[in-house]
Design an enzyme around this catalytic site. Structure first.
Site, mmCIF file in Angstrom:
data_model
loop_
_atom_site.group_PDB
_atom_site.id
_atom_site.type_symbol
_atom_site.label_atom_id
_atom_site.label_comp_id
_atom_site.label_asym_id
_atom_site.label_seq_id
_atom_site.Cartn_x
_atom_site.Cartn_y
_atom_site.Cartn_z
ATOM 1 C CB SER A 53 -20.811 -77.240 15.991
ATOM 2 O OG SER A 53 -19.419 -77.077 16.173
ATOM 3 C CE1 TYR B 293 -20.756 -79.412 21.098
ATOM 4 C CE2 TYR B 293 -19.211 -79.279 19.268
ATOM 5 C CZ TYR B 293 -20.155 -78.691 20.087
ATOM 6 O OH TYR B 293 -20.510 -77.371 19.888
HETATM 7 P P1 NAD Z 1 -23.192 -72.351 27.129
HETATM 8 O O1 NAD Z 1 -22.634 -73.421 28.000
HETATM 9 O O2 NAD Z 1 -22.761 -70.943 27.329
HETATM 10 O O3 NAD Z 1 -24.792 -72.389 27.208
HETATM 11 C C1 NAD Z 1 -25.479 -73.605 27.127
HETATM 12 C C2 NAD Z 1 -26.912 -73.394 27.566
HETATM 13 O O4 NAD Z 1 -27.565 -74.670 27.502
HETATM 14 C C3 NAD Z 1 -27.057 -72.899 28.997
HETATM 15 O O5 NAD Z 1 -28.160 -71.996 29.085
HETATM 16 C C4 NAD Z 1 -27.383 -74.180 29.777
HETATM 17 O O6 NAD Z 1 -28.158 -73.919 30.949
HETATM 18 C C5 NAD Z 1 -28.205 -74.927 28.748
HETATM 19 N N1 NAD Z 1 -28.237 -76.359 28.991
HETATM 20 C C6 NAD Z 1 -27.197 -77.205 29.170
HETATM 21 N N2 NAD Z 1 -27.651 -78.435 29.454
HETATM 22 C C7 NAD Z 1 -29.003 -78.370 29.433
HETATM 23 C C8 NAD Z 1 -30.040 -79.301 29.679
HETATM 24 N N3 NAD Z 1 -29.766 -80.569 30.027
HETATM 25 N N4 NAD Z 1 -31.321 -78.880 29.589
HETATM 26 C C9 NAD Z 1 -31.603 -77.600 29.283
HETATM 27 N N5 NAD Z 1 -30.670 -76.663 29.064
HETATM 28 C C10 NAD Z 1 -29.377 -77.048 29.137
HETATM 29 O O7 NAD Z 1 -22.914 -72.848 25.630
HETATM 30 P P2 NAD Z 1 -22.735 -72.059 24.243
HETATM 31 O O8 NAD Z 1 -21.293 -72.009 23.926
HETATM 32 O O9 NAD Z 1 -23.538 -70.820 24.235
HETATM 33 O O10 NAD Z 1 -23.354 -73.139 23.245
HETATM 34 C C11 NAD Z 1 -24.690 -73.063 22.774
HETATM 35 C C12 NAD Z 1 -24.832 -73.980 21.561
HETATM 36 O O11 NAD Z 1 -23.925 -73.566 20.544
HETATM 37 C C13 NAD Z 1 -24.514 -75.435 21.859
HETATM 38 O O12 NAD Z 1 -25.382 -76.278 21.126
HETATM 39 C C14 NAD Z 1 -23.103 -75.581 21.326
HETATM 40 O O13 NAD Z 1 -22.791 -76.900 20.964
HETATM 41 C C15 NAD Z 1 -23.158 -74.660 20.131
HETATM 42 N N6 NAD Z 1 -21.849 -74.204 19.662
HETATM 43 C C16 NAD Z 1 -21.046 -73.494 20.489
HETATM 44 C C17 NAD Z 1 -19.802 -73.079 20.015
HETATM 45 C C18 NAD Z 1 -18.854 -72.300 20.880
HETATM 46 O O14 NAD Z 1 -17.685 -72.154 20.461
HETATM 47 N N7 NAD Z 1 -19.265 -71.767 22.024
HETATM 48 C C19 NAD Z 1 -19.410 -73.398 18.717
HETATM 49 C C20 NAD Z 1 -20.264 -74.124 17.907
HETATM 50 C C21 NAD Z 1 -21.491 -74.514 18.397
#
Ligand code: NAD
Length: 259
Positions: A141, A154
């Site tokens: 991130s 986080y």
């Molecule tokens: P999201 O909530 O849309 O998806 C998260 C996914 O992880 C889902 O499929 C969920 O079922 C799965 N998950 C959650 N807990 C779990 C567990 N205990 N075991 C197995 N699977 C699990 O999130 P996103 O925004 O797509 O984020 C995905 C990644 O990108 C994360 O690591 C997040 O930190 C990172 N990220 C997101 C952003 C953003 O702005 N959305 C920015 C930077 C980094």
């Protein structure tokens, strides 16, 4: 791609992970998708990824549980015969002042975002090393490079994911394996949508102000990154011409970390 490759994307029933899984399936990879949800609840997602003659299979595993990532890789290899691309994407978030953050939330965030990446990498590397080719992509991130208030767990885990990426890249540099972190700014996904209310509370703002003044303020483009942009970068990193990119934390954040 000359031989069939197999990719595992953790946390891939939603948001960025789903977009990456879709991209790999469209490129002809066999794809293992994962979340903690029951298979019956993700059947539509699974169907949406099918096609192109590729195999897409679901592996239910709660990565907050001890060693879950290690067993997950074992199941994927048993099912597909190999694992060539590992994308550690699963991650969760909690917005709260550090003194109000419940220790159980700290533990869960560290387990899902950091510990699971250690376990999946440990399990995936022997096979990649034997075949002399592998790609590991950790979705970190902008918060792996910069901090924001009220996100201590986080920010700490994402910085650690960047560190893990660098260390493993050095260990695998002569093995045909690359290890990189992608560092997105704000991407509009369910994870971000779900934190708007908490952000509004801790910042004493309206939800509209949170989007404008908290989320998009650090992104000079003033736009959310789209999940498809992350998927495109992940696909590039898996190409043979990306073989010299390793140990990098690659920003895709609308200019956030240029400041
Ligand atoms: P999201 O909530 O849309 O998806 C998260 C996914 O992880 C889902 O499929 C969920 O079922 C799965 N998950 C959650 N807990 C779990 C567990 N205990 N075991 C197995 N699977 C699990 O999130 P996103 O925004 O797509 O984020 C995905 C990644 O990108 C994360 O690591 C997040 O930190 C990172 N990220 C997101 C952003 C953003 O702005 N959305 C920015 C930077 C980094």
């Amino acid at each position: 791609m000359t031989t069939k490759r197999v990719a595992l994307v953790t946390g891939s029933t939603s948001g960025i992970g789903l977009s990456i899984a879709s991209k790999f399936a469209a490129m002809g990879y066999d794809v293992a998708i994962n979340s903690f949800e029951a298979e019956a609840d993700i059947m539509n997602t699974l169907r949406s990824l099918a096609g192109n003659g590729t195999k897409v299979r679901y592996f239910q595993s709660d990565l907050s549980l001890d060693g879950g990532g290690y067993d997950l890789v074992g199941e994927v290899v048993s099912s597909f015969g190999q694992l060539d691309v590992l994308v550690n994407n699963a991650g969760i978030q909690k917005v709260a002042p550090v003194e109000e953050l419940p220790p159980a939330d700290w533990d869960r965030i560290v387990a899902v975002s950091l510990d699971s990446a250690f376990h999946t990498i440990r399990a995936a590397l022997p096979g990649m090393t034997r075949r002399g080719w592998g790609r590991i992509i950790n979705i970190a991130s902008a918060h792996g490079l910069r901090a924001s208030p009220f996100k201590s767990a986080y920010v700490a885990t994402k910085h650690a994911v960047v560190g893990l990426t660098k260390a493993v890249a050095l260990e695998t540099a002569e093995k045909g394996i690359t290890v990189n972190a992608i560092c997105p700014g704000y991407v509009w996904t369910p994870l971000v949508a779900a934190q708007v209310a908490d952000q509004a509370r801790v910042h004493a703002m309206s939800e509209e102000q949170v989007v404008r003044e908290v989320m998009l303020a650090p992104q000079p483009t003033r736009q959310f990154v789209q999940p498809e942009e992350i998927a495109e970068l992940a696909a590039y990193l898996c190409g043979d011409l990306a073989r010299s990119i390793t140990g990098s934390a690659i920003s895709i954040d609308g200019g956030w970390t240029a400041k």
